[in-house]
Design an enzyme around this catalytic site. Structure first.
Site, PDB file in Angstrom:
ATOM      1  CB  SER A  47      19.512   0.365  -5.968  1.00 27.51           C
ATOM      2  OG  SER A  47      19.252  -1.134  -5.845  1.00 27.51           O
ATOM      3  N   GLY A  48      20.777  -1.088  -3.269  1.00 30.54           N
ATOM      4  CA  GLY A  48      21.813  -1.982  -2.836  1.00 30.54           C
ATOM      5  C   GLY A  48      21.585  -3.379  -3.876  1.00 30.54           C
ATOM      6  CG  LEU A  49      18.509  -5.666  -6.920  1.00 34.74           C
ATOM      7  CD1 LEU A  49      19.016  -7.025  -6.684  1.00 34.74           C
ATOM      8  CD2 LEU A  49      16.984  -5.331  -7.488  1.00 34.74           C
ATOM      9  CG  ASP A  59      19.984  -7.079  -2.549  1.00 34.97           C
ATOM     10  OD1 ASP A  59      21.115  -6.207  -1.730  1.00 34.97           O
ATOM     11  OD2 ASP A  59      19.019  -6.415  -2.761  1.00 34.97           O
ATOM     12  CG  ASP A  86      19.037  -0.168  -0.166  1.00 35.75           C
ATOM     13  OD1 ASP A  86      18.992  -0.315   0.871  1.00 35.75           O
ATOM     14  OD2 ASP A  86      18.920  -1.149  -1.147  1.00 35.75           O
ATOM     15  CG  ASP A  88      21.367  -3.643   2.164  1.00 36.27           C
ATOM     16  OD1 ASP A  88      20.771  -3.102   1.504  1.00 36.27           O
ATOM     17  OD2 ASP A  88      22.616  -4.258   1.895  1.00 36.27           O
ATOM     18  CD  GLU A 115      16.608  -3.756   3.719  1.00 38.28           C
ATOM     19  OE1 GLU A 115      16.764  -3.087   2.968  1.00 38.28           O
ATOM     20  OE2 GLU A 115      16.289  -5.183   3.556  1.00 38.28           O
ATOM     21  CE  LYS A 121      19.216  -7.157   1.477  1.00 43.44           C
ATOM     22  NZ  LYS A 121      18.752  -5.787   0.813  1.00 43.44           N
ATOM     23  CG  ASN A 123      15.840  -7.863  -3.529  1.00 43.66           C
ATOM     24  OD1 ASN A 123      14.623  -8.179  -3.728  1.00 43.66           O
ATOM     25  ND2 ASN A 123      16.349  -6.809  -3.748  1.00 43.66           N
ATOM     26  CB  SER A 124      12.057  -6.660  -0.248  1.00 42.32           C
ATOM     27  OG  SER A 124      12.894  -5.975   0.821  1.00 42.32           O
ATOM     28  NE  ARG A 160      13.104  -1.871   2.192  1.00 40.26           N
ATOM     29  CZ  ARG A 160      13.950  -2.061   1.029  1.00 40.26           C
ATOM     30  NH1 ARG A 160      14.837  -1.220   0.461  1.00 40.26           N
ATOM     31  NH2 ARG A 160      14.146  -3.396   0.593  1.00 40.26           N
ATOM     32  CG  HIS A 191       9.523  -2.510  -0.022  1.00 36.35           C
ATOM     33  ND1 HIS A 191       9.021  -2.087  -1.160  1.00 36.35           N
ATOM     34  CD2 HIS A 191      10.919  -3.229  -0.255  1.00 36.35           C
ATOM     35  CE1 HIS A 191       9.849  -2.359  -2.286  1.00 36.35           C
ATOM     36  NE2 HIS A 191      10.813  -3.270  -1.721  1.00 36.35           N
TER      37      HIS A 191
HETATM   38  C1  SPV Z   1      17.058  -1.820  -3.550  1.00 39.23           C
HETATM   39  O1  SPV Z   1      16.759  -1.258  -4.704  1.00 39.23           O
HETATM   40  O2  SPV Z   1      18.055  -2.379  -3.550  1.00 39.23           O
HETATM   41  C2  SPV Z   1      15.896  -2.097  -2.619  1.00 39.23           C
HETATM   42  C3  SPV Z   1      14.525  -1.906  -3.056  1.00 39.23           C
HETATM   43  O3  SPV Z   1      16.132  -2.156  -1.552  1.00 39.23           O
HETATM   44  S1  SPV Z   1      14.106  -3.588  -3.309  1.00 39.23           S
HETATM   45  O4  SPV Z   1      15.092  -4.188  -4.244  1.00 39.23           O
HETATM   46  O5  SPV Z   1      12.548  -3.437  -3.796  1.00 39.23           O
HETATM   47  O6  SPV Z   1      14.296  -4.092  -2.152  1.00 39.23           O
HETATM   48 MG    MG Z   2      18.070  -2.821  -1.143  1.00 36.72          MG
END
Ligand code: SPV
Ligand code: MG
Length: 540
Positions: A47-49, A59, A86, A88, A115, A121, A123-124, A160, A191
Site C-alpha cells: 500500500s502506498g498509503l 501519500d 500500489d 500510484d 491509478e 497524486k 490519497n483517494s 485502477r 475504487h
Molecule cells: C493505498 O492503500 O495506498 C491505496 C488504497 O491506494 S486507498 O488508500 O484506498 O486509496
Molecule cells: Mg495508494
C-alpha cells in the site's frame, strides 16, 4: 498458492484466473509482510498509503519511487507470497512506468497497480472529487508500455479507475475501464469512497466478466464479504489495516511508557523478544552457522600475567604504572597484546594486575588482582586467575607482544600443553636473560611434520641441548587447564608463591605429560629494557 514451486507472478495471476474470491492484505515493510503471510494471506498489497505513513511522509509521492522500491524489496525478501505494489500513477509518464515494471520484476514483485490520476497524486480519500484525472488515452498508453516492458508473461498490471472517486460518474468509469482493458491491463481496480457498495456493485453489473475486478472496501467495510463473492469480484484488498493497528498500539505503548517512566505496565502487552527473533528467522541463522562456520572447539580465553612492576632499568617509566602500561607507539604494551588476541578472535581476556593496579585500565577486559605481587611470583598471579582457568586458555605475559600469526598457529595446534618457542639459540642471540627451551629436536624445515616436545626450560645459556627460547606463550586445552588448576591447588603455598610459569612447565614435563612445541622465528617481543621499547616501536 504458497507452493514454492509456483512463481510469485504466477501465484498472483492464478488469483485472477481461479474461480472464487481472493484477498490481499496490506503490508508496509518486511515485518508486516511476514505477519500477513503467516496469518494465511496468499498475497500482499504494498500500500502506498501505509508505506508512506510508515516512512513518516504523506501519500503524495513524497517518498521517491526508489525509496518505495527499497521497502517493497524488503517485503519481497521476507515473504514467499506475491506482492501487488500500489504504484500510484507510475511515478511519471509511460517511460517511468515501464521502467518501474522492469525494476519490480528484478526485485521479485509480482505485479503493480497504477491509478489514472496525475503525478504527484493525493490519497483517494483526501478531497477525492477535487483530484484531476489523467487523460484516459495517455493512461492507456502507459498501460500498454508497461505490458510491453514486462519480461515475465505472468507479471500482473492492474489498472485502477478513479472516475467514481473523482465524481465523473459510472459511464466515465466504464469507458475508462474499457480503454485500459483494450490497452492490455490484466485486471481493473474499481475504487469507491462511498459508505456502501452500491457503486462498485453497479459497476460490476455493467462490466460483466470483461476482466477480473479488484476492490478496496475501506469505506464500505460494513458490506458482507459474501456480497463481493456473489457479485463475482476477484480480489478484495484490505488496504491499510496492519499499519493502522500498529499505529494504535504504538500510540498507546508510547503514552504508557512516557507517563509511567517504567516498562512494567507494557511488558506483558507487547510481543516477547523471542517472537521478534522468530519472525526475523534467527533459528535459521543458528543452523546455518553450524553448517557453514568452521567447526573446532571453543575459542580459547586469554590470560595475561601483568602484576609485576618491571625492571629497575625502566626507572621513571614505571614510577606510577607497571611495565604493561608503558606506551609503545602511542599505545600501552597491554593494548598491543589485547589487540593481537582480539585479531585472533580471542575475546575473553583476563588480566592479572598487581603493581599500580588502578593504572591498568583498558576497557573490555576482565581484571583479577594479585595484591601480593611484591612478595609472590608468576604462579601466584596465575592462581589469582584460577576461576578463568577453565576450557582452552592462552597464557602469556604483560610485557610480551605477539604477532597475530604466532597466536593463530598456537590456536591451530592440538595438545593439552603447547608452547611457542623461538628457534633463536644462545649463540645467535644477544646476551640476555632468557627462558631457554630444550626440545626433542631443533627447528628445521621438516619439524612441522612431527610433534616436537619440550624437555626442559633452563636459564643457563651454556646448558646442553638448547634449541630455542620460550616466548612466554603457553596454550592449555581444557584438560591442560584442569591439570594446571590441580597443580596449583596441590602445591604448598610457599612453593607456589615462588614459582614461575617455567617452573610449572618443568613440573608438567616431569610428570610425564607432553608439552608440544610450536617453533617460530621472530613475531614476538619481550619488552625488558629501554632498548626493547625502542624495538617495540619498530616491531609495530
Ligand atoms: C493505498 O492503500 O495506498 C491505496 C488504497 O491506494 S486507498 O488508500 O484506498 O486509496
Ligand atoms: Mg495508494
Amino acid at each position: 498458492m504458497k507452493n514454492a514451486a509456483v512463481k510469485k507472478t504466477t501465484a498472483l495471476r492464478n488469483m485472477l484466473r481461479d474461480p472464487g474470491l481472493s484477498f490481499l492484505m496490506e503490508a508496509h515493510n518486511g515485518l508486516s509482510a511476514k505477519i500477513a503471510e503467516e496469518a494465511g494471506f496468499g498475497g500482499i498489497w504494498g500500500s502506498g498509503l501505509s508505506i508512506s505513513a510508515a516512512l513518516g511522509v504523506r501519500d503524495n509521492n513524497e517518498a521517491s519511487w526508489t525509496q518505495v522500491m527499497e521497502v517493497v524489496e524488503f517485503m519481497a525478501d521476507a515473504t514467499t507470497v506475491p506482492i501487488l505494489l500500489d504504484g500510484d500513477t507510475g511515478y511519471g509518464n509511460f517511460n517511468s512506468a515501464r521502467r518501474l515494471v522492469t525494476k519490480l520484476e528484478q526485485r521479485g514483485v509480482a505485479g503493480v497497480c497504477i491509478e489514472d490520476k496525475l503525478f504527484p497524486k493525493t490519497n483517494s480519500f483526501i478531497r477525492g472529487t477535487a483530484q484531476p484525472l489523467a487523460e484516459p488515452g495517455e493512461f492507456a498508453g502507459k498501460i500498454r508500455a508497461m505490458k510491453e516492458a514486462q519480461r515475465d508473461p505472468d507479471f500482473v498490471v492492474v489498472a485502477r479507475v478513479e472516475a467514481l472517486i473523482a465524481g465523473h460518474g459510472m459511464e466515465e468509469a466504464l469507458r475508462r475501464g474499457e480503454m485500459y482493458r483494450k490497452a492490455g491491463a490484466d485486471a481493473v481496480l474499481i475504487h469507491s469512497s462511498k459508505k456502501n457498495a452500491s457503486e462498485i456493485l453497479e459497476f460490476k453489473k455493467e462490466w460483466g466478466d470483461r476482466l477480473p475486478l479488484v476492490i478496496v472496501p475501506t469505506k464500505y467495510y460494513t458490506t458482507p464479504t459474501e456480497a463481493f463473492r456473489e457479485a463475482g469480484f476477484k480480489i478484495v484488498i484490505w488496504a491499510n489495516h496492519l499499519m493502522r493497528s500498529a499505529l494504535t498500539t504504538m500510540q498507546a505503548t508510547a503514552k504508557r511508557i512516557f507517563e509511567d517512566q517504567h516498562l512494567m505496565n507494557v511488558e506483558e502487552k507487547v510481543a516477547p523478544l523471542a517472537e521478534v527473533f522468530r519472525l526475523q528467522g534467527e533459528s535459521e541463522l543458528e543452523q546455518a552457522e553450524k553448517a557453514y562456520l568452521p567447526k573446532g572447539g571453543p575459542v580459547a580465553k586469554g590470560i595475561v600475567l601483568a602484576a609485576g612492576k618491571g625492571h629497575a632499568e625502566l626507572g621513571e617509566l614505571v614510577k606510577d604504572k607497571p611495565k604493561t602500561m608503558i606506551p609503545v607507539d602511542g599505545k600501552p604494551i597491554l593494548g598491543h597484546i589485547v589487540d593481537a588476541y582480539r585479531a585472533s578472535n580471542v575475546r575473553d581476556l583476563v588480566v592479572v594486575r598487581g603493581y599500580a593496579k588502578d593504572s591498568v585500565n583498558l576497557q573490555n577486559v576482565t581484571y583479577v588482582d594479585n595484591d601480593a605481587w611484591e612478595t609472590t611470583s608468576e604462579l601466584a598471579s596465575l592462581a589469582a586467575a584460577k576461576a578463568s582457568l577453565e576450557g582452552p586458555c592462552l597464557v602469556s605475559y604483560g610485557d610480551v607482544i605477539f604477532r597475530k600469526y604466532v597466536l593463530d598457529e598456537m590456536l591451530e595446534t592440538e595438545g593439552d600443553f603447547v608452547v611457542a618457542v623461538d628457534s633463536m639459540t644462545p649463540g645467535e642471540a644477544p646476551a640476555r636473560r632468557a627462558d631457554w627451551a630444550v626440545c626433542s629436536e631443533p627447528h628445521s624445515r621438516t619439524t612441522i611434520l612431527r610433534e616436537v616436545a619440550l624437555k626442559d626450560i633452563v636459564n643457563d645459556p651454556k646448558d646442553k641441548g638448547i634449541t630455542g627460547q620460550w616466548t612466554g606463550l603457553l596454550k592449555l586445552s581444557a584438560a591442560g587447564s584442569k591439570a594446571v588448576r590441580e597443580m596449583i591447588d596441590g602445591m604448598p603455598e610457599a612453593e607456589r608463591n615462588k614459582a614461575t610459569v617455567p617452573d610449572l612447565l618443568r613440573r608438567v614435563v616431569k610428570s610425564g605429560l607432553a608439552v608440544r612445541v610450536v617453533y617460530s622465528r621472530g613475531g614476538w617481543l619481550d619488552v625488558n629494557t629501554l632498548e626493547d621499547l625502542v624495538k617495540g616501536t619498530a616491531f609495530r
